[in-house]
Motif scaffolding. Structure first.
Motif, PDB file in Angstrom:
ATOM      1  N   GLY A   9      -2.788 -12.307  -8.713  1.00  0.00           N
ATOM      2  CA  GLY A   9      -2.646 -12.621  -7.292  1.00  0.00           C
ATOM      3  C   GLY A   9      -1.870 -11.607  -6.497  1.00  0.00           C
ATOM      4  N   VAL A  10      -1.466 -10.487  -7.114  1.00  0.00           N
ATOM      5  CA  VAL A  10      -0.840  -9.414  -6.333  1.00  0.00           C
ATOM      6  C   VAL A  10      -1.949  -8.515  -5.790  1.00  0.00           C
ATOM      7  N   GLU A  11      -1.704  -7.942  -4.621  1.00  0.00           N
ATOM      8  CA  GLU A  11      -2.690  -7.058  -3.998  1.00  0.00           C
ATOM      9  C   GLU A  11      -1.998  -5.756  -3.625  1.00  0.00           C
ATOM     10  N   MET A  12      -2.229  -4.713  -4.429  1.00  0.00           N
ATOM     11  CA  MET A  12      -1.560  -3.434  -4.211  1.00  0.00           C
ATOM     12  C   MET A  12      -2.577  -2.301  -4.329  1.00  0.00           C
ATOM     13  N   SER A  13      -2.384  -1.250  -3.532  1.00  0.00           N
ATOM     14  CA  SER A  13      -3.307  -0.121  -3.555  1.00  0.00           C
ATOM     15  C   SER A  13      -2.542   1.165  -3.293  1.00  0.00           C
ATOM     16  N   HIS A  14      -3.166   2.297  -3.659  1.00  0.00           N
ATOM     17  CA  HIS A  14      -2.550   3.583  -3.337  1.00  0.00           C
ATOM     18  C   HIS A  14      -3.621   4.644  -3.192  1.00  0.00           C
ATOM     19  N   GLU A  15      -3.289   5.681  -2.428  1.00  0.00           N
ATOM     20  CA  GLU A  15      -4.120   6.876  -2.353  1.00  0.00           C
ATOM     21  C   GLU A  15      -3.203   8.093  -2.294  1.00  0.00           C
ATOM     22  N   ALA A  16      -3.570   9.108  -3.040  1.00  0.00           N
ATOM     23  CA  ALA A  16      -2.774  10.341  -3.090  1.00  0.00           C
ATOM     24  C   ALA A  16      -3.723  11.525  -3.055  1.00  0.00           C
ATOM     25  N   ALA A  17      -3.325  12.548  -2.308  1.00  0.00           N
ATOM     26  CA  ALA A  17      -4.148  13.750  -2.205  1.00  0.00           C
ATOM     27  C   ALA A  17      -3.249  14.962  -2.058  1.00  0.00           C
ATOM     28  N   VAL A  18      -3.554  16.011  -2.829  1.00  0.00           N
ATOM     29  CA  VAL A  18      -2.830  17.277  -2.756  1.00  0.00           C
ATOM     30  C   VAL A  18      -3.868  18.389  -2.687  1.00  0.00           C
ATOM     31  N   HIS A  73       0.844  -1.195   0.000  1.00  0.00           N
ATOM     32  CA  HIS A  73       0.000   0.000   0.000  1.00  0.00           C
ATOM     33  C   HIS A  73       0.876   1.240   0.000  1.00  0.00           C
ATOM     34  N   LEU A  74       0.428   2.253  -0.725  1.00  0.00           N
ATOM     35  CA  LEU A  74       1.161   3.516  -0.850  1.00  0.00           C
ATOM     36  C   LEU A  74       0.191   4.652  -0.530  1.00  0.00           C
ATOM     37  N   GLU A  75       0.635   5.572   0.313  1.00  0.00           N
ATOM     38  CA  GLU A  75      -0.204   6.716   0.681  1.00  0.00           C
ATOM     39  C   GLU A  75       0.634   7.982   0.645  1.00  0.00           C
ATOM     40  N   CYS A  76       0.203   8.961  -0.134  1.00  0.00           N
ATOM     41  CA  CYS A  76       0.926  10.224  -0.257  1.00  0.00           C
ATOM     42  C   CYS A  76      -0.056  11.375  -0.110  1.00  0.00           C
ATOM     43  N   LYS A  77       0.166  12.226   0.885  1.00  0.00           N
ATOM     44  CA  LYS A  77      -0.714  13.367   1.110  1.00  0.00           C
ATOM     45  C   LYS A  77       0.120  14.635   1.224  1.00  0.00           C
TER      46      LYS A  77
END
Length: 392
Positions: A326-335, A301-305
């Motif tokens: 079968g890979v499990e990846m997520s991200h969230e970004a906010a500016v 998981h990747l998170e960038c704020k």
């Protein structure tokens, strides 16, 4: 290897000097000059060495203090380590190629020490070890090469502070770091930067983690810096290996920060997390995150704020790459900016507008960083408070 935006913050190596005088060795930290000691404190180095398992301090190109306080921990300058351990040639320049870019090449050609830190098999450090890489000579280009090895089943926490003397006008720091986390070992690495407004910084770091190993990396940069480019890369090579990266960034006017992390999940059951918080109050922050899933059964998981307080640039670049089912990846970004409703909410409870904004900024930057000693957390909280006052 280091996919960075070199144009805005490009550095001419010929603008800097590569030779510096030898500084006297201090058997005790109490012998360190008061002005230098104060700068060390600002980046988490405890001069009293309370709750520390060892200390390494380098000033320009000289190792000026090195001591371990716990059996099972080795800490010394890299040149001494090369003389003492012939097998170190199997580790040095293996993660990072000297030809990766002009900064790694310069470090190979004109080395200025750096540290070697190793936790022996099964050793669990009772307290963190601390290191400081310090520039005192004006217009000096410091090229250090660091090697850290957490042997099988060991646990090690390193707090490293990087700073410059108060009188320094300009300088360049290049840090090549190679980390090895062996089977079942845990390495926590906390880096605090306080370089100066006209200092350019180019860390180059690669980590390899074996089966069941854990790397936790915390990076904090709250003070003005000329330009910073870093893209630490981690390879999770053993089953069940874990990587967690946290960064807290502030860019004032004139600062250019290009900071990211890349994690390659190459074995079943590996886990990764990248968390980034950035505030620009007139400077530029490019926040990168790159997660690469090579095998099934990985999670990441990747998170960038980011917050923009004044004119400046906040750019979030999250990347996810999956190569197999079968890979499990997520991200969230906010500016964005501070929500006016949050300001009004706090003002309704008795704060004026500046106090409300300061409270929100302080809360935004106060990321819960795993493994920080209580005394260092207090210093960090104080530094965050002072930084948000400067931003206002």
């Amino acid at each position: 290897m280091f996919e960075l935006d070199n144009k805005p913050g490009d550095v001419n190596l010929e603008d800097y000097e590569t030779d510096a005088e030898n500084h006297n060795y201090a058997e005790e930290l109490s012998e360190i000059e008061a002005a230098d000691a104060e700068q060390f404190l600002n980046v988490g180095v405890d001069i009293q060495e309370i709750r520390r398992s060892g200390t390494f301090i380098q000033k320009d190109s000289s190792v000026v203090h090195c001591k371990t306080c716990q059996d099972g921990i080795e800490m010394m300058g890299i040149s001494q380590a090369m003389e003492q351990h012939g097998w170190l040639e199997n580790y040095i320049w293996k993660n990072v190629s000297p030809d990766a870019d002009k900064f790694t090449s310069r470090t190979k050609e004109k080395p200025h020490e750096g540290y070697f830190i190793r936790s022996l098999p099964g050793m669990k450090a009772s307290h963190p070890v601390q290191s400081c890489l310090y520039i005192a000579k004006n217009k000096f280009s410091q090229h250090v090469h660091n090697v850290v090895i957490a042997e099988e089943g060991s646990e090690l926490h390193i707090i490293t502070g990087c700073a410059t003397a108060p009188h320094l006008d300009s300088g360049l720091h290049v840090g090549v770091s190679e980390f090895y986390v062996k089977k079942g070992a845990k390495l926590m690495f906390t880096m605090i930067h306080d370089w100066g407004e006209n200092v350019n910084v180019r860390p180059r770091t690669v980590t390899r983690v074996e089966e069941g190993g854990v790397i936790v990396s915390n990076y904090i940069s709250l003070r003005p810096v000329g330009s910073l480019q870093m893209y630490p890369t981690t390879y999770l090579e053993g089953e069940g290996a874990v990587a967690r990266f946290n960064s807290v960034l502030v860019a004032g006017k004139g600062s250019h920060l290009d900071v990211g992390s890349k994690i390659v999940l190459g074995a079943p059951g590996t886990r990764a997390e990248i968390i980034s918080r950035g505030i620009t109050s007139g400077g530029t922050i490019i926040a990168r995150g790159n997660l690469i899933g090579k095998v099934a059964g990985i999670k990441a998981h990747l998170e960038c704020k980011g917050l923009i307080l004044n004119d400046g640039l906040m750019r979030a670049i999250p990347e996810l790459s999956g190569y197999v089912p079968g890979v499990e990846m997520s991200h969230e970004a906010a500016v964005g900016k501070i929500d006016q409703r949050e300001i009004e909410y706090l003002m309704a409870r008795g704060l004026d507008e500046d106090e409300a904004v300061s409270t929100i900024v302080r809360g935004f930057l106060n990321v819960d960083i795993e493994g920080l000693p209580a005394n260092l957390k207090e210093k960090l909280d104080k530094a965050i408070s002072e930084s948000q006052k400067d931003m206002m």
